[in-house]
Design a protein around this motif. Structure first.
Motif, PDB file in Angstrom:
ATOM      1  N   TYR A 152      56.902 -66.810  13.756  1.00  0.00           N
ATOM      2  CA  TYR A 152      56.177 -66.394  14.961  1.00  0.00           C
ATOM      3  C   TYR A 152      57.122 -65.696  15.949  1.00  0.00           C
ATOM      4  CZ  TYR A 152      52.063 -69.212  13.661  1.00  0.00           C
ATOM      5  OH  TYR A 152      50.971 -69.732  13.049  1.00  0.00           O
ATOM      6  N   THR A 153      58.349 -66.190  16.027  1.00  0.00           N
ATOM      7  CA  THR A 153      59.331 -65.579  16.920  1.00  0.00           C
ATOM      8  C   THR A 153      59.660 -64.163  16.477  1.00  0.00           C
ATOM      9  OG1 THR A 153      60.307 -67.742  17.353  1.00  0.00           O
ATOM     10  CG2 THR A 153      61.658 -65.831  17.882  1.00  0.00           C
ATOM     11  N   ALA A 205      56.729 -61.870  17.359  1.00  0.00           N
ATOM     12  CA  ALA A 205      56.670 -61.589  18.792  1.00  0.00           C
ATOM     13  C   ALA A 205      57.790 -60.639  19.215  1.00  0.00           C
ATOM     14  CB  ALA A 205      56.743 -62.886  19.584  1.00  0.00           C
ATOM     15  N   ASN A 206      58.974 -60.753  18.624  1.00  0.00           N
ATOM     16  CA  ASN A 206      60.066 -59.828  18.914  1.00  0.00           C
ATOM     17  C   ASN A 206      59.693 -58.405  18.510  1.00  0.00           C
ATOM     18  OD1 ASN A 206      61.996 -61.452  20.141  1.00  0.00           O
ATOM     19  ND2 ASN A 206      62.888 -62.096  18.195  1.00  0.00           N
ATOM     20  N   ALA A 251      56.714 -57.177  18.245  1.00  0.00           N
ATOM     21  CA  ALA A 251      55.609 -56.699  19.073  1.00  0.00           C
ATOM     22  C   ALA A 251      56.039 -56.447  20.505  1.00  0.00           C
ATOM     23  CB  ALA A 251      54.471 -57.715  19.049  1.00  0.00           C
ATOM     24  N   GLY A 252      57.246 -56.854  20.868  1.00  0.00           N
ATOM     25  CA  GLY A 252      57.736 -56.638  22.214  1.00  0.00           C
ATOM     26  C   GLY A 252      57.263 -57.671  23.220  1.00  0.00           C
ATOM     27  N   GLN A 253      56.755 -58.800  22.751  1.00  0.00           N
ATOM     28  CA  GLN A 253      56.271 -59.861  23.631  1.00  0.00           C
ATOM     29  C   GLN A 253      57.407 -60.855  23.856  1.00  0.00           C
ATOM     30  OE1 GLN A 253      52.968 -61.220  21.350  1.00  0.00           O
ATOM     31  NE2 GLN A 253      51.594 -59.630  22.130  1.00  0.00           N
ATOM     32  N   ARG A 254      58.197 -60.566  24.872  1.00  0.00           N
ATOM     33  CA  ARG A 254      59.417 -61.337  25.101  1.00  0.00           C
ATOM     34  C   ARG A 254      59.142 -62.796  25.453  1.00  0.00           C
ATOM     35  NH1 ARG A 254      64.476 -61.997  25.316  1.00  0.00           N
ATOM     36  NH2 ARG A 254      65.677 -62.520  27.157  1.00  0.00           N
ATOM     37  N   GLU A 255      58.185 -63.059  26.312  1.00  0.00           N
ATOM     38  CA  GLU A 255      57.922 -64.439  26.734  1.00  0.00           C
ATOM     39  C   GLU A 255      57.423 -65.291  25.578  1.00  0.00           C
ATOM     40  OE1 GLU A 255      55.376 -64.477  30.108  1.00  0.00           O
ATOM     41  OE2 GLU A 255      56.675 -63.133  31.262  1.00  0.00           O
ATOM     42  N   LEU A 256      56.520 -64.729  24.756  1.00  0.00           N
ATOM     43  CA  LEU A 256      56.024 -65.467  23.599  1.00  0.00           C
ATOM     44  C   LEU A 256      57.150 -65.710  22.597  1.00  0.00           C
ATOM     45  CD1 LEU A 256      53.581 -66.705  22.163  1.00  0.00           C
ATOM     46  CD2 LEU A 256      53.151 -64.446  21.160  1.00  0.00           C
ATOM     47  N   ALA A 257      58.007 -64.713  22.408  1.00  0.00           N
ATOM     48  CA  ALA A 257      59.135 -64.871  21.486  1.00  0.00           C
ATOM     49  C   ALA A 257      60.087 -65.960  21.972  1.00  0.00           C
ATOM     50  CB  ALA A 257      59.875 -63.539  21.333  1.00  0.00           C
TER      51      ALA A 257
END
Length: 180
Positions: free
Chosen positions: A135-136, A139-140, A142-148
């Motif tokens: 999942y990390t 998210a990385n 996809a550019g979703q820093r907070e989720l990563a």
């Protein structure tokens, strides 16, 4: 060798003499008149002042080209020196501002650590850690820093707990084996 005369590009393998002899022979065969020979220093004087057909007076060499001192009118920053006028049928051009994107620091995924804890320490917690590591990574990408960062933290916690459980089981098993 290539000839540099009226027959530019033709190859004459027998050519070895000066260019002038070759041109005279070539022109006489083509029934063209041969130009007069060049005699340097025949007394012709080249004028030092070039005639300018624009009507402006000639200036001697080294004369200043424009007014001295500060310019009379300077354009404002961001404006061109010559104003642009739109013509009929002319389409406008919109220039987009430049956007600089700073590279985002990718959150660590701890995938190798997760595989290690899954295989050697605690299988259920290791599987959960591998899932959060994947999942990390997603998210990385996809550019979703907070989720990563959130998934990375969960994978690290699961890996540490699995490692602690695994080490505890190994130490207790060794203690039982060597005490008996």
């Amino acid at each position: 060798m290539y000839n540099q005369g009226p027959t530019v590009g033709r190859i004459n393998p027998a050519f070895s003499g000066p260019q002038d002899e070759q041109d005279y022979l070539e022109k006489s065969r083509m029934s063209q008149s041969v130009p007069p020979p060049y005699y340097p220093n025949t007394g012709y004087q080249i004028s030092r002042v070039n005639p300018i057909p624009s009507g402006y007076p000639n200036q001697p060499y080294g004369a200043p080209a424009g007014p001295q001192g500060p310019y009379t009118q300077q354009p404002y920053p961001g404006m061109s020196a010559y104003p642009q006028v739109a013509y009929v049928g002319q389409t406008g051009v919109t220039v987009q501002p430049t956007v600089f994107v700073a590279p985002v620091q990718a959150a660590p995924d701890y995938l190798c650590y997760s595989i290690f804890t899954m295989l050697f320490c605690c299988l259920p917690l290791g599987i959960a850690a591998v899932v959060y590591s994947c999942y990390t990574r997603d998210a990385n990408l996809a550019g979703q820093r907070e989720l990563a960062m959130s998934n990375s933290r969960a994978a690290l916690i699961l890996n540490n707990v699995a490692l602690g459980i695994g080490l505890t089981i190994i130490v207790m098993a060794n203690a039982l084996i060597f005490t008996v």
